[in-house]
Scaffold this motif. Structure first.
Motif, short mmCIF file in Angstrom:
data_model
loop_
_atom_site.label_atom_id
_atom_site.label_comp_id
_atom_site.label_asym_id
_atom_site.label_seq_id
_atom_site.Cartn_x
_atom_site.Cartn_y
_atom_site.Cartn_z
N LYS A 173 -87.97 -3.76 -39.22
CA LYS A 173 -88.49 -4.22 -40.29
C LYS A 173 -90.15 -4.00 -40.40
O LYS A 173 -90.91 -4.98 -40.42
CB LYS A 173 -88.03 -5.62 -40.70
CG LYS A 173 -86.46 -5.87 -40.94
CD LYS A 173 -86.05 -7.25 -41.14
CE LYS A 173 -84.58 -7.28 -41.38
NZ LYS A 173 -84.13 -8.66 -41.53
N TYR A 224 -93.41 -2.28 -42.12
CA TYR A 224 -93.71 -1.98 -43.35
C TYR A 224 -95.35 -1.63 -43.30
O TYR A 224 -95.91 -1.93 -42.59
CB TYR A 224 -93.37 -3.15 -44.44
CG TYR A 224 -91.82 -3.28 -44.51
CD1 TYR A 224 -91.33 -2.59 -45.74
CD2 TYR A 224 -91.14 -4.06 -43.58
CE1 TYR A 224 -90.01 -2.87 -45.61
CE2 TYR A 224 -89.79 -4.22 -43.84
CZ TYR A 224 -89.17 -3.67 -44.89
OH TYR A 224 -87.84 -3.92 -45.20
N TYR A 261 -90.31 0.61 -53.14
CA TYR A 261 -88.94 0.78 -52.78
C TYR A 261 -88.84 1.10 -51.33
O TYR A 261 -89.71 1.59 -50.71
CB TYR A 261 -88.27 1.76 -53.70
CG TYR A 261 -88.26 1.63 -55.07
CD1 TYR A 261 -88.42 0.61 -55.57
CD2 TYR A 261 -88.42 2.50 -55.93
CE1 TYR A 261 -88.44 0.27 -57.15
CE2 TYR A 261 -88.69 2.63 -57.21
CZ TYR A 261 -88.53 1.53 -57.81
OH TYR A 261 -88.96 1.25 -59.16
N GLU A 262 -87.75 0.60 -50.54
CA GLU A 262 -87.66 0.59 -49.15
C GLU A 262 -87.93 1.82 -48.30
O GLU A 262 -88.69 2.02 -47.40
CB GLU A 262 -86.14 0.21 -48.74
CG GLU A 262 -85.80 -0.95 -49.01
CD GLU A 262 -86.93 -2.20 -48.20
OE1 GLU A 262 -86.28 -2.25 -46.85
OE2 GLU A 262 -87.69 -2.86 -48.64
N ARG A 297 -91.05 1.22 -46.08
CA ARG A 297 -90.62 0.63 -44.51
C ARG A 297 -91.13 1.89 -43.90
O ARG A 297 -90.75 2.88 -44.34
CB ARG A 297 -89.06 0.71 -44.77
CG ARG A 297 -88.50 0.24 -43.27
CD ARG A 297 -87.27 -0.04 -43.32
NE ARG A 297 -86.61 -0.01 -41.89
CZ ARG A 297 -85.20 0.19 -41.71
NH1 ARG A 297 -84.51 0.41 -42.57
NH2 ARG A 297 -84.79 0.13 -40.35
N ALA A 344 -92.59 -13.43 -45.71
CA ALA A 344 -92.54 -12.50 -46.91
C ALA A 344 -93.65 -11.63 -46.48
O ALA A 344 -94.79 -11.95 -45.98
CB ALA A 344 -93.05 -13.29 -48.26
N LYS A 382 -92.10 -9.10 -50.93
CA LYS A 382 -90.82 -9.01 -50.23
C LYS A 382 -90.45 -10.04 -49.28
O LYS A 382 -91.33 -10.35 -48.55
CB LYS A 382 -90.45 -7.56 -49.42
CG LYS A 382 -89.24 -7.23 -48.63
CD LYS A 382 -89.19 -6.18 -47.84
CE LYS A 382 -87.90 -5.95 -46.89
NZ LYS A 382 -86.71 -5.94 -47.57
N THR A 383 -89.29 -10.69 -49.57
CA THR A 383 -88.70 -11.56 -48.59
C THR A 383 -87.50 -10.99 -47.87
O THR A 383 -87.18 -9.79 -48.21
CB THR A 383 -88.20 -13.07 -49.31
OG1 THR A 383 -87.31 -12.62 -50.32
CG2 THR A 383 -89.38 -13.37 -50.14
N TYR A 425 -85.00 -10.70 -51.29
CA TYR A 425 -85.32 -10.21 -53.03
C TYR A 425 -86.88 -9.63 -52.56
O TYR A 425 -87.50 -9.52 -51.77
CB TYR A 425 -85.81 -11.59 -53.51
CG TYR A 425 -84.39 -12.28 -53.82
CD1 TYR A 425 -83.52 -11.86 -54.83
CD2 TYR A 425 -83.95 -13.51 -53.37
CE1 TYR A 425 -82.36 -12.67 -55.15
CE2 TYR A 425 -82.81 -14.27 -53.54
CZ TYR A 425 -82.14 -13.73 -54.47
OH TYR A 425 -80.93 -14.40 -54.69
N LYS A 426 -86.93 -8.63 -53.71
CA LYS A 426 -88.34 -8.05 -53.93
C LYS A 426 -88.78 -8.22 -55.32
O LYS A 426 -87.93 -7.82 -56.28
CB LYS A 426 -88.17 -6.65 -53.34
CG LYS A 426 -89.50 -5.73 -53.62
CD LYS A 426 -89.14 -4.34 -53.20
CE LYS A 426 -88.64 -4.11 -51.81
NZ LYS A 426 -88.46 -2.68 -51.19
N LEU A 482 -81.66 -7.45 -52.67
CA LEU A 482 -81.66 -6.52 -51.75
C LEU A 482 -80.41 -6.60 -50.82
O LEU A 482 -79.68 -5.55 -50.19
CB LEU A 482 -82.83 -6.46 -50.50
CG LEU A 482 -83.97 -6.30 -51.37
CD1 LEU A 482 -85.12 -6.34 -50.20
CD2 LEU A 482 -84.23 -4.80 -51.96
N GLU A 508 -81.79 -0.56 -54.51
CA GLU A 508 -82.70 -0.89 -55.45
C GLU A 508 -82.47 -0.06 -56.79
O GLU A 508 -83.17 0.54 -57.43
CB GLU A 508 -84.01 -0.96 -55.10
CG GLU A 508 -84.54 -1.77 -53.79
CD GLU A 508 -85.52 -1.31 -53.13
OE1 GLU A 508 -86.51 -2.39 -53.17
OE2 GLU A 508 -85.57 -0.11 -52.49
#
Length: 513
Positions: free
Chosen positions: A68, A70, A357-358, A362, A423, A443-444, A447-448, A464, A470
């Protein structure tokens, strides 16, 4: 007499051990390898099945994989500025690639390491418009740099052209610096690679290495962007945006290409490219593909070139690790591999990055530190490129400046009870190339929430857990009022924490409207 001698020997031994115990621990060397636009989907350590990346995987196996990881702003120059300063774009001043230049007078983790006795260097892609400051040595690519026969800028401002392929040359220069450095000092070296940036030009040795592979089309390759206005207006699709010549090397005459990526090639390099690409072009013309068939053909060509370019990157990382091994440096050297952001491998029909978006938000990040980071560590904590600066200072025993906004992630790797972020905050500013609307969001774990502005005005909300791709914007939908309100409150808190006045003002205007 013998008894006295034994007592004296014992006293001297204890004294020596006490003196050793009081000596400071040897500072670790630091190697940070930063690639460009390298997707986690294209790395086998992340479970990607597009290709094997044995050398990146080696760092992961011998250290930690951040699942994870980012970025704060998914675009090349701003990401590098964040890595250097440990501050968000609105604080370090480098918000986008179109209007920003890096203020080199500001503090960086490199300058702090220099004060702490480190010898420092940056070699390869820099992409921050101004010359590096605070380094003992640098040799950098001008702008984006070139894949073949690249120029490098020296510390005296002169330019030097090297014959060959940029990934190999960058590694050569890095090893030359490692050989010539002051070996009495710990070192911090950043190796900046051009790969895998557009236009994905493989080394001649790697041409065709994926030609026998047919890559599966992403499930949402034909995304219609329903209820996502910002996605509707973007200009970054494989189908419509990707250029036949510039991107995919499809030219009607390979002996008179005007593209500057080709004109700087030598005769042997041009001959190999022509021998490989011309039969592909001839076959394409004969087939006269249209519509979806052509879009899917472009997708296959894109991945073959991109992944072949990534192969040289992984090989170069292997050379870096081998150098550390051969020179007895591996045990006391932190190695981090990170991309400046993620990248789309056809998801949503796209290439490029930018969106929250991921796939672009990410980023891949792996880290090795023998004796400190347990081999095979799989981290599920939220970490950001913002955290690299304070983490390296923490590891080096150098005080972290109070104005750095990142957080050291060393405790997350060494203490099972340590807690990371709940977050993350993101802010993308550029409003030009690829027509991606500026936006910020939170982002948590589940959720985003995203707020788009300027080009497109509006909100997006994603669950998510239920919708990892998404595809379904839930903002304003019945039943999501409470989670939306909670996320808005969290977002306000992060904007306040990181002192993002532009976002704060925009939301204030919205409330007052």
């Amino acid at each position: 007499m013998r008894k006295h001698l034994l007592l004296l020997f014992f006293a001297l031994t204890c004294s020596s051990l006490a003196a050793l115990a009081q000596q400071p621990a040897k500072k670790p060397n630091i190697v940070i390898i930063v690639s460009d636009d390298h997707a986690f989907q294209a790395i086998s350590a992340y479970g990607g099945n597009l290709m094997q990346t044995p050398n990146i995987d080696r760092i992961a196996k011998e250290g930690a994989t951040f699942h994870k990881g980012y970025v704060t702003n998914s675009i090349c120059g701003p990401s590098r500025a964040v890595i250097l300063t440990g501050k968000y774009s609105h604080k370090n001043g480098f918000k986008d690639n179109e209007n920003s230049s890096f203020d080199g007078s500001q503090n960086t983790f490199i300058k702090e390491l220099g004060k702490g006795g480190y010898q420092t260097a940056w070699i390869g892609k820099w992409h921050l418009e101004t010359e590096p400051q605070g380094f003992d040595y640098y040799k950098i690519l001008p702008g984006q740099g070139r894949y073949f026969n690249p120029d490098f800028i020296n510390m005296d401002g002169s330019r030097e052209r090297f014959e060959g392929y940029v990934t190999n040359i960058t590694e050569d220069v890095a090893e030359e610096w490692l050989e010539s450095r002051d070996k009495s000092k710990p070192f911090a070296l950043v190796i900046g690679h051009k790969a895998t940036h557009r236009t994905w030009m493989p080394d001649t040795a790697d041409l065709g290495m994926f030609d026998d592979v047919t890559f599966p089309l992403p499930d949402n390759f034909y995304d219609n962007y329903a209820n996502r206005e910002a996605a509707q207006v973007q200009d970054m699709t494989v189908d419509k945006t990707m250029i036949m010549g510039y991107d995919l090397k499809m030219f009607p005459d390979y002996d008179s290409i005007k593209d500057s990526n080709f004109t700087r090639m030598n005769a042997a390099q041009k001959a190999k490219y022509k021998a490989y690409y011309k039969p592909i072009y001839d076959d394409l013309k004969a087939r006269n593909l249209q519509g979806k068939e052509l879009a899917e053909w472009k997708y296959q060509r894109y991945l073959r070139d991109y992944l072949a370019t990534a192969a040289s990157l992984d090989r170069s990382i292997g050379r870096t690790l081998d150098y550390l091994d051969k020179n007895g440096l591996a045990d006391n050297t932190i190695v981090i591999y990170v991309s400046d952001q993620g990248f789309y491998m056809g998801e949503h029909g796209w290439f490029d990055k930018r969106f929250m978006y991921e796939e672009s938000f990410r980023t891949p990040m792996v880290m090795r530190w023998p004796g400190v980071v347990k081999p095979g560590t799989q981290s599920e904590h939220f970490v950001m490129n913002l955290d690299i600066a304070p983490t390296m200072l923490d590891a080096a025993g150098v005080a972290v400046p109070k104005d750095m906004q990142g957080e050291s992630f060393l405790p997350l790797l060494t203490d099972k009870k340590a807690k990371g972020r709940e977050a993350m905050y993101y802010h993308y500013y550029e409003n030009g190339e690829h027509a991606v609307s500026p936006h910020f969001g939170i982002k948590t774990a589940r959720y985003k929430l995203i707020r788009f502005y300027k080009r497109v005005e509006g909100w997006e909300l994603y669950d998510l857990q239920k919708d990892p791709q998404e595809m379904h914007n839930l903002y304003g939908k019945k039943g999501y009022e409470k989670i939306t309100a909670k996320l808005r409150k969290q977002l306000d808190g992060l904007i306040e924490k990181y002192e993002d006045e532009e976002a704060k003002e925009l939301l204030a205007q919205e409330k007052g409207a």
